[in-house]
Design an enzyme around this catalytic site. Sequence first.
Site, PDB file in Angstrom:
ATOM      1  N   ARG A 235       2.810   9.404  -1.421  1.00 53.69           N
ATOM      2  CA  ARG A 235       3.084   8.219  -0.630  1.00 53.69           C
ATOM      3  C   ARG A 235       1.947   7.992   0.351  1.00 53.69           C
ATOM      4  NH1 ARG A 235       5.612   6.737  -3.992  1.00 53.69           N
ATOM      5  NH2 ARG A 235       7.807   6.143  -4.143  1.00 53.69           N
ATOM      6  N   GLU A 264      -0.148  -1.314   1.934  1.00 52.04           N
ATOM      7  CA  GLU A 264      -0.349  -1.802   0.567  1.00 52.04           C
ATOM      8  C   GLU A 264      -0.053  -3.293   0.504  1.00 52.04           C
ATOM      9  OE1 GLU A 264       2.003   0.555  -2.142  1.00 52.04           O
ATOM     10  OE2 GLU A 264       0.993   2.418  -1.600  1.00 52.04           O
ATOM     11  N   HIS A 283      -1.134   1.617  -6.877  1.00 48.48           N
ATOM     12  CA  HIS A 283       0.224   2.178  -6.971  1.00 48.48           C
ATOM     13  C   HIS A 283       0.777   2.063  -8.392  1.00 48.48           C
ATOM     14  CE1 HIS A 283       3.863   3.127  -4.188  1.00 48.48           C
ATOM     15  NE2 HIS A 283       4.000   3.736  -5.354  1.00 48.48           N
TER      16      HIS A 283
END
Length: 315
Positions: A235, A264, A283
Amino acid sequence: MRNRIVISEFMDQAAVDWLGERFSVHYQPDLHERRDALIELLADADALIVRNRTRVDADLLQRQTRLKAVGRLGVGLENIDLDVCHSQGLAVIPAIGANAAAVAEYVVCCAMQLLRPAYCSSPEVASGAWPRDRLATGREIGGKVLGIVGLGSVGRITANLAQAMGMRVIAYDPTLDGANPAWSTVKRIDELDDVFRDADVVSLHVPLTANTRNLADARRLGLMRQGGILINVARGGVVDEAALARALSSGQLGGAALDVYDQEPLPPDSVFAGVPNLILTPHIAGVTAESNVRVSFFIAQHIADRIHQIQNEEK
């Protein structure tokens, strides 16, 4: 069909169709961008299926009266307020393990690319350059030490793949006791600092908590071997991004691969602009054609089971 399932982000179409044969399904991959419409739909829904861009919180659930479950097409739950869901009696169902193989392949692939940069030389060679001397110093993955932080489902598959490539694997996971069978094939390390100190490649597989935020900070990055590799598929926030950028720019570290970030998407002026020996992906470490099918059907089946369970209990 009364039971309505709302799907607010991308899901494999075959899994959507499977649900559609059993329930009334409202599927809009971009519904997460229209929060008011999503709130309206949830007022008459039995289940919600999301990825990581739908914020499931008290505001979103303000009008729901029949919701029974929230399915997460992935494993991270940072976008879901678990306390609110539990207070409303909603089951939160992540796709634990369904994309683990895809993430593990990503880790090993990135380690190989960063150890041997020649894999990324195609543009130079195609343009007529011949950087043979510079690229002849690439390193083999066989014999290197992989340090895994977090030996869950992804960490264990990563360990298996790495060992098949000839790597030696050490791992740190204080949540597993010494009798856990996960330790049967890897060397258990009791101090986190020793993983950073002893590994050629460190791969992070932990959730983001108060204890893991900036786990890979400047001090721990400074413990890594000269030319060491850091990979974060866990993460954003687990790595101190500014400290990592400095360690790469100074040449202390040999490379890094990041699939997750504190913010993000990254801002245009991110600390990684112009940083060498860096692989950045949006991601998607766990997202492949195959894993999307597995994740989607995993959640579809578990959501269907949950609705049926509630119906049986209400009879």
